[in-house]
Motif scaffolding. Structure first.
Motif, PDB file in Angstrom:
ATOM      1  N   ARG A 303     -23.283  22.163  19.757  1.00  0.00           N
ATOM      2  CA  ARG A 303     -23.600  20.912  20.453  1.00  0.00           C
ATOM      3  C   ARG A 303     -24.146  19.905  19.447  1.00  0.00           C
ATOM      4  N   TYR A 333     -25.166  27.732  20.050  1.00  0.00           N
ATOM      5  CA  TYR A 333     -25.513  27.182  21.373  1.00  0.00           C
ATOM      6  C   TYR A 333     -24.416  27.514  22.375  1.00  0.00           C
ATOM      7  N   PRO A 334     -24.347  28.782  22.780  1.00  0.00           N
ATOM      8  CA  PRO A 334     -23.252  29.220  23.651  1.00  0.00           C
ATOM      9  C   PRO A 334     -23.169  28.475  24.971  1.00  0.00           C
ATOM     10  N   ARG A 335     -24.321  28.095  25.522  1.00  0.00           N
ATOM     11  CA  ARG A 335     -24.280  27.397  26.815  1.00  0.00           C
ATOM     12  C   ARG A 335     -23.435  26.127  26.744  1.00  0.00           C
ATOM     13  N   GLY A 336     -23.354  25.556  25.538  1.00  0.00           N
ATOM     14  CA  GLY A 336     -22.579  24.325  25.363  1.00  0.00           C
ATOM     15  C   GLY A 336     -21.097  24.525  25.610  1.00  0.00           C
ATOM     16  N   GLN A 338     -19.832  26.509  27.997  1.00  0.00           N
ATOM     17  CA  GLN A 338     -19.699  26.420  29.459  1.00  0.00           C
ATOM     18  C   GLN A 338     -19.833  24.967  29.914  1.00  0.00           C
ATOM     19  N   GLU A 339     -20.804  24.292  29.326  1.00  0.00           N
ATOM     20  CA  GLU A 339     -21.018  22.886  29.684  1.00  0.00           C
ATOM     21  C   GLU A 339     -19.789  22.035  29.346  1.00  0.00           C
ATOM     22  N   ALA A 383     -21.790  36.043  23.152  1.00  0.00           N
ATOM     23  CA  ALA A 383     -22.485  35.027  23.956  1.00  0.00           C
ATOM     24  C   ALA A 383     -21.523  33.915  24.388  1.00  0.00           C
ATOM     25  N   HIS A 384     -20.595  33.557  23.498  1.00  0.00           N
ATOM     26  CA  HIS A 384     -19.658  32.488  23.860  1.00  0.00           C
ATOM     27  C   HIS A 384     -18.636  32.966  24.888  1.00  0.00           C
ATOM     28  N   GLN A 386     -19.252  35.166  27.134  1.00  0.00           N
ATOM     29  CA  GLN A 386     -19.978  35.189  28.411  1.00  0.00           C
ATOM     30  C   GLN A 386     -20.051  33.781  29.001  1.00  0.00           C
ATOM     31  N   ALA A 387     -20.255  32.792  28.120  1.00  0.00           N
ATOM     32  CA  ALA A 387     -20.305  31.396  28.600  1.00  0.00           C
ATOM     33  C   ALA A 387     -18.942  30.975  29.153  1.00  0.00           C
ATOM     34  N   GLY A 390     -18.551  32.380  32.464  1.00  0.00           N
ATOM     35  CA  GLY A 390     -19.357  31.629  33.430  1.00  0.00           C
ATOM     36  C   GLY A 390     -18.589  30.410  33.947  1.00  0.00           C
TER      37      GLY A 390
END
Ligand code: FCB
Length: 467
Positions: A303, A333-336, A338-339, A383-384, A386-387, A390
């Motif tokens: 990100r 920043y794996p959540r990025g 998914q975002e 982790a990515h 998994q994102a 998601g």
């Protein structure tokens, strides 16, 4: 234990690009590329290296297909070298160059691996650069011709086509910031270049559809979520600015047929454009650019966090503590991911999305028995994935995942020092050596699932958490 199962038919792959892995730069009639020229200039490549031989994929491709077969992959994303096919960028095709890709495609199909080529991964023929390169509109026409030559030869077997890889990098890093070939630093030129890249995408998409029955055509864009450092208006505006400059400048023309008005206004304010009209945009261009695509390829690495500096100008905030950075200095920043997937799905609604690149540079030397225990890469990938899962669970039409990269390779301005591969490559012998991540990815692909237990024990430790 959590286990994320992917949908049946989910496409697992790896990605590479011609300039980064092939080598064979002077063989069988290949022409010079802008990266051959750029890398020969002292000081341009951090480790002083050159992509002339790279991973020698040009000779070792059969072996590389075996590696992919061993991983159980369903697809291979590679790029075609324009100067190998058309040494002068236009005119007569180099048949030996086409033969190479022909054989590669056949070899992949025999191994049950779907070929997923990209036509342009930054290696413009130098002959075209000498005539103005991407700042010349004629280069877009030359690209459409190149697309016709390649699609005409491979289109009976290749169905998934990608026009460009990350036009932002080609335009901005190559023509505005000067870190990539051809090394220009001219923001006004970069905008013209970006438009011609997009235009050539549109024209090539039309050509591919004409040449190839049942073609699936897409473009690959890099995307990073852009966060404001604080909630204050100036920081939020800095984030909006970067999002327009980096993400929306490409997403909007491709999916909406227009450039983002706020980002155009930013460029006018900085003097990069004389006014919002953009003289290089001709009638019909945006219609060609925004023709419906079969898929979007998304490249995701990290990100961006933005703030306004003391003078109110947008500035990137240096990311996270050292422990959370890859060797590239990119925040993990794996959540990025998914975002990004959710944002693109919500705002642009591509029919289908492939993650066409995702991976991490870490340098893990081989241990005593030759084992390369790249635990951090496995953690990053897990982790990515998994994102990504998601995002699937939230309705994003995600159809596949290509890991960057199969091999440690020529990482552009960094040379060979940045290692993204599942396999290390011996710099002398070019021998491929699997890292732990290669074994791990093989398990993921076989299971069509990612879970906490697929990781092999790291550095010989027992996994207390498994007990
Ligand atoms: C992407 C490029 C790819 C590689 C990775 C690390 O931006 O498309 O060639 O360099 O970054």
């Amino acid at each position: 234990m959590r286990k994320d199962i992917f949908p049946e038919g989910f496409l697992w792959g790896v990605a590479t690009s011609a300039q980064q892995v092939e080598g064979g730069a002077r063989e069988d009639g290949r022409g010079e590329s802008i990266w051959d020229r750029f890398a020969a200039i002292p000081g341009k490549i951090a480790d002083g290296s050159h992509p002339g031989i790279a991973c020698d994929h040009y000779h070792l491709w059969r072996e590389d297909i075996e590696l992919m077969r061993h991983l159980g992959l369903g697809a291979y994303r590679f790029s075609i070298s324009w100067p190998r096919v058309l040494p002068q960028g236009r005119g007569f095709a180099n048949l030996a160059g086409l033969d190479f890709y022909d054989a590669l495609v056949d070899g992949l199909l025999e191994a049950g691996i779907r070929p997923f080529p990209t036509l342009y991964h930054w290696d413009l023929p130098q002959a075209l650069q000498d005539r103005g390169g991407w700042s010349d509109r004629d280069t877009a026409a030359a690209f459409a011709h190149y697309a016709a030559v390649v699609a005409g030869r491979l289109g009976d077997r290749v169905k998934c086509w990608t026009t460009h890889n990350e036009p932002w990098c080609a335009a901005t890093l190559g023509h505005e910031e000067g870190h990539h070939a051809p090394g220009h630093r001219d923001p006004a030129e970069a905008l013209r270049v970006a438009h011609h890249l997009l235009l050539s995408h549109g024209w090539a998409a039309e050509v591919i559809r004409r040449e190839v029955a049942d073609a699936e055509v897409g473009i690959v864009l890099i995307h990073s979520p852009v966060h404001a450092a604080t909630d204050c208006a100036a920081d939020r505006d800095a984030a909006r600015w970067f999002d327009g400059f980096f993400n929306r400048w490409y997403l909007d023309p491709v999916f909406r047929g227009s450039y983002p008005a706020d980002a155009v206004a930013d460029r006018v304010a900085r003097g990069h454009l004389a006014g919002p009209e953009m003289p290089f945009v001709a009638a019909g261009d945006l219609a060609a650019i925004s023709q419906p695509l079969d898929f979007l390829g998304l490249n995701y690495y990290s990100r961006v966090v933005m703030r306004a500096d003391a003078d109110g100008r947008p500035a990137a905030v240096p990311p996270a503590p050292a422990g959370e950075l890859t060797d590239m200095g990119w925040e993990v920043y794996p959540r990025g991911l998914q975002e990004s997937l959710l944002r693109i799905h919500r705002d642009y609604a591509p029919r289908k999305i492939y993650i066409t690149e995702n991976g991490a540079a870490y340098d893990d030397p081989a241990g005593a028995a030759g084992r390369i225990a790249d635990t951090r890469r496995i953690d990053y990938l897990r982790a990515h994935l998994q994102a990504a899962h998601g995002a699937l669970a939230q309705g994003v039409p995600l159809a596949g995942y290509f890991l960057w990269s199969l091999l440690d390779n020529f990482e552009w301005g960094y040379g060979y020092g940045m290692r993204f591969g599942l396999f290390a490559v011996d710099p002398q012998t070019r021998q491929r050596m699997p890292k732990d991540s290669a074994h791990w990815y093989r398990d993921v692909v076989a299971a069509n699932a990612v879970d906490e237990a697929t990781s092999p024990p790291s550095r010989g430790e027992s996994r207390a958490s498994d007990a």
